[in-house]
Scaffold this active site. Structure first.
Site, PDB file in Angstrom:
ATOM      1  N   TYR A 115      13.453  -3.956  -3.242  1.00  0.00           N
ATOM      2  CA  TYR A 115      12.487  -4.112  -4.328  1.00  0.00           C
ATOM      3  C   TYR A 115      11.365  -3.090  -4.343  1.00  0.00           C
ATOM      4  O   TYR A 115      11.061  -2.512  -5.375  1.00  0.00           O
ATOM      5  CB  TYR A 115      11.891  -5.521  -4.262  1.00  0.00           C
ATOM      6  CG  TYR A 115      10.753  -5.767  -5.232  1.00  0.00           C
ATOM      7  CD1 TYR A 115      11.007  -6.059  -6.564  1.00  0.00           C
ATOM      8  CD2 TYR A 115       9.423  -5.711  -4.820  1.00  0.00           C
ATOM      9  CE1 TYR A 115       9.970  -6.291  -7.465  1.00  0.00           C
ATOM     10  CE2 TYR A 115       8.385  -5.932  -5.711  1.00  0.00           C
ATOM     11  CZ  TYR A 115       8.664  -6.222  -7.021  1.00  0.00           C
ATOM     12  OH  TYR A 115       7.639  -6.438  -7.903  1.00  0.00           O
TER      13      TYR A 115
ATOM     14  N   ASN B 234      -0.933   1.593   5.811  1.00  0.00           N
ATOM     15  CA  ASN B 234       0.053   0.756   5.129  1.00  0.00           C
ATOM     16  C   ASN B 234       0.678  -0.155   6.172  1.00  0.00           C
ATOM     17  O   ASN B 234       1.269   0.324   7.135  1.00  0.00           O
ATOM     18  CB  ASN B 234       1.124   1.632   4.467  1.00  0.00           C
ATOM     19  CG  ASN B 234       2.270   0.842   3.864  1.00  0.00           C
ATOM     20  OD1 ASN B 234       3.375   1.349   3.736  1.00  0.00           O
ATOM     21  ND2 ASN B 234       2.029  -0.398   3.488  1.00  0.00           N
ATOM     22  N   GLY B 235       0.537  -1.452   5.973  1.00  0.00           N
ATOM     23  CA  GLY B 235       1.105  -2.413   6.907  1.00  0.00           C
ATOM     24  C   GLY B 235       0.159  -3.551   7.183  1.00  0.00           C
ATOM     25  O   GLY B 235      -0.832  -3.748   6.474  1.00  0.00           O
TER      26      GLY B 235
ATOM     27  N   GLY C 286       0.703  -0.251  -5.018  1.00  0.00           N
ATOM     28  CA  GLY C 286      -0.584  -0.923  -4.999  1.00  0.00           C
ATOM     29  C   GLY C 286      -1.390  -0.581  -6.225  1.00  0.00           C
ATOM     30  O   GLY C 286      -1.594   0.593  -6.517  1.00  0.00           O
TER      31      GLY C 286
ATOM     32  N   CYS D 111       0.830  -1.199   0.000  1.00  0.00           N
ATOM     33  CA  CYS D 111       0.000   0.000   0.000  1.00  0.00           C
ATOM     34  C   CYS D 111       0.865   1.250   0.000  1.00  0.00           C
ATOM     35  O   CYS D 111       2.000   1.239   0.459  1.00  0.00           O
ATOM     36  CB  CYS D 111      -0.899   0.041   1.235  1.00  0.00           C
ATOM     37  SG  CYS D 111      -2.067  -1.326   1.341  1.00  0.00           S
TER      38      CYS D 111
END
Length: 462
Positions: free
Chosen positions: A248, A107-108, A32, A6
């Protein structure tokens, strides 16, 4: 297959808040590609627009100029790590509680979602979604009685365990929170008189915003009536930044965890060249994830850097395989070799990771068919042996090739002349604060213990 998770963005005190958030989410699209949403405060109520798809597919000019009014906004672009791929799970998630409109972008991944959800349902909470972000909203509501929203957010965060970088709108207050381990990034910046928050600094670059600093692990920042207040939630923990942001996930033009992502990836490539040199004709990446490490490898080794595989940048995320018999099209349509560069060549391929190994095997097989004399593979992360509970959709342990096979077995399976993963020590030499990173997917040493309530936890064999 790794999948992005996200991205969050927020802006306070800007006349074009919705439009700025749109561009901020555009810059964070790589984090995302499943759904996107924006919520604004128009002076009396929250307005929202959410949808499935990419940012430009979800929003149009009418949304940005007429419907999403206000000078405060938060936005979210999502790939689901918990919760099904449904519109009701798209964020920001919005509720009304008593006299307050609340919206949250997360986010998480929480590791105690099931426990919290069960407890909340027992006390009367009714859930509309299947994602863990709604759990945080219910925790905030539970702690609102008689206190301030800031106190409620802090109390909720003390109950939530796991990874969370949050942006919250509570009427006209904007609240940014980062979990005490600092798993996920969250940055504070300014553009003119407006304050901005984002998962990565590339969103600030697009808006020509100034990067001020990272939100600290365990910190809550509240912007209320133009004033910025910082609170230490007193949950001091050792930092465990996600190393995969640098390997990445983050865009190479971003600053994340105080690191320049581009330089980190080049350093990983140089370290690989030092650890595993090989005589070859050229170095090439599998675009786009391996590009910057391959540059570093080529510079350190003195070998030519080439693009012998070309990516088709116009392939949509929903490419449909025509039939089972044509399943390899899903790989071949995205990346195609420059045939005349391959024949009789000794090739070093540099990429960021090997998860299952099936896609790489297909590509190496194609290189062999085109006459490659030798194919050597260098990987800029150590073998991935364990699932992640903190927001990365790695496969279960049973599907992770390095969890079940030795390096030599993987080498034979893919069809390589040699295979080398960067060492953990070498990876940590590529970052400036090596003690601050989570390495659980390599080592199985989890900063937060498994609680036996996640599907991935049940599959990890712990």
């Amino acid at each position: 297959m790794k999948r992005e998770y996200c991205g969050v963005f927020g802006i306070y005190n800007h006349a074009e808040a919705a439009r700025m958030t749109y561009f901020g989410l555009y810059a964070l699209q790589h984090r995302g590609q499943e759904s996107a949403g924006i919520v604004t405060w128009d002076g009396s109520a929250l307005r929202e627009e959410r949808g499935m798809g990419l940012v430009p597919e979800v929003f149009n000019e009418r949304h940005l100029s007429k419907e999403l009014k206000g000078d405060i906004a938060i936005g979210h672009t999502r790939y689901s790590t918990t919760g099904a791929s449904l519109l009701r799970n798209a964020q920001p998630f919005r509720v009304r509680y008593k006299n307050m409109d609340i919206a949250i972008a997360h986010n998480g991944n929480l590791v105690n979602t099931v426990e919290l959800r069960s407890r909340l349902e027992e006390s009367g909470s009714i859930f509309q979604t299947t994602n863990d972000s709604e759990v945080i909203v219910h925790l905030i509501a539970k702690h609102m009685n008689g206190g301030t929203v800031e106190e409620a957010v802090m109390a909720a965060c003390r109950e939530a365990r796991g990874a969370y970088s949050l942006l919250i709108l509570a009427n006209d207050k904007m609240i940014a929170v980062r979990d005490p381990h600092g798993f996920r990034p969250l940055l504070l910046g300014k553009v003119g008189d407006a304050h901005v928050f984002a998962s990565e600094s590339c969103a600030f670059d697009l808006l020509e915003a100034e990067l001020i600093r990272s939100v600290k692990p365990g910190e809550m920042i509240v912007i209320d009536k133009g004033k910025v207040h910082s609170y230490d939630m007193d949950m001091g923990k050792k930092r465990h930044h996600c190393i995969f942001e640098l390997i990445y996930f983050a865009r190479p033009d971003s600053m994340v965890f105080g690191e320049n992502v581009y330089f980190c990836r080049k350093a990983m490539g140089k370290q690989l060249a030092t650890e595993a040199p090989v005589d070859a004709d050229f170095v090439m990446p599998f675009p786009d994830s391996g590009v910057y490490c391959a540059v570093g490898y080529a510079q350190q080794s003195g070998l030519p850097y080439e693009h012998a595989m070309i990516r088709n940048h116009y392939v949509g995320r929903t490419f449909i395989q025509p039939s089972q018999d044509m399943r390899d099209y899903s790989v071949r349509v995205k990346i195609n070799p420059v045939k005349d560069m391959i024949k009789d060549k000794r090739i070093i391929i540099v990429d960021d990771s090997i998860v299952r190994g099936t896609t790489i095997r297909t590509r190496v097989k194609k290189l062999r068919e085109l006459g490659a004399r030798e194919v050597h593979f260098r990987v800029s992360c150590p073998p991935i042996k364990f699932p992640c509970f903190y927001g990365i959709d790695f496969a279960s342990k049973g599907e992770l090739i390095a969890a079940n096979h030795s390096v030599r077995e993987i080498e034979r399976f893919i069809g390589l002349d040699s295979l080398h993963y960067i060492s953990i020590e070498g990876l940590l030499k590529s970052v400036s604060t090596p003690d601050d990173y989570c390495l659980a997917c390599f080592t199985g040493s989890y900063p937060l213990q498994c609680e036996g309530n996640l599907k991935s936890c049940l599959e990890c064999g712990c």
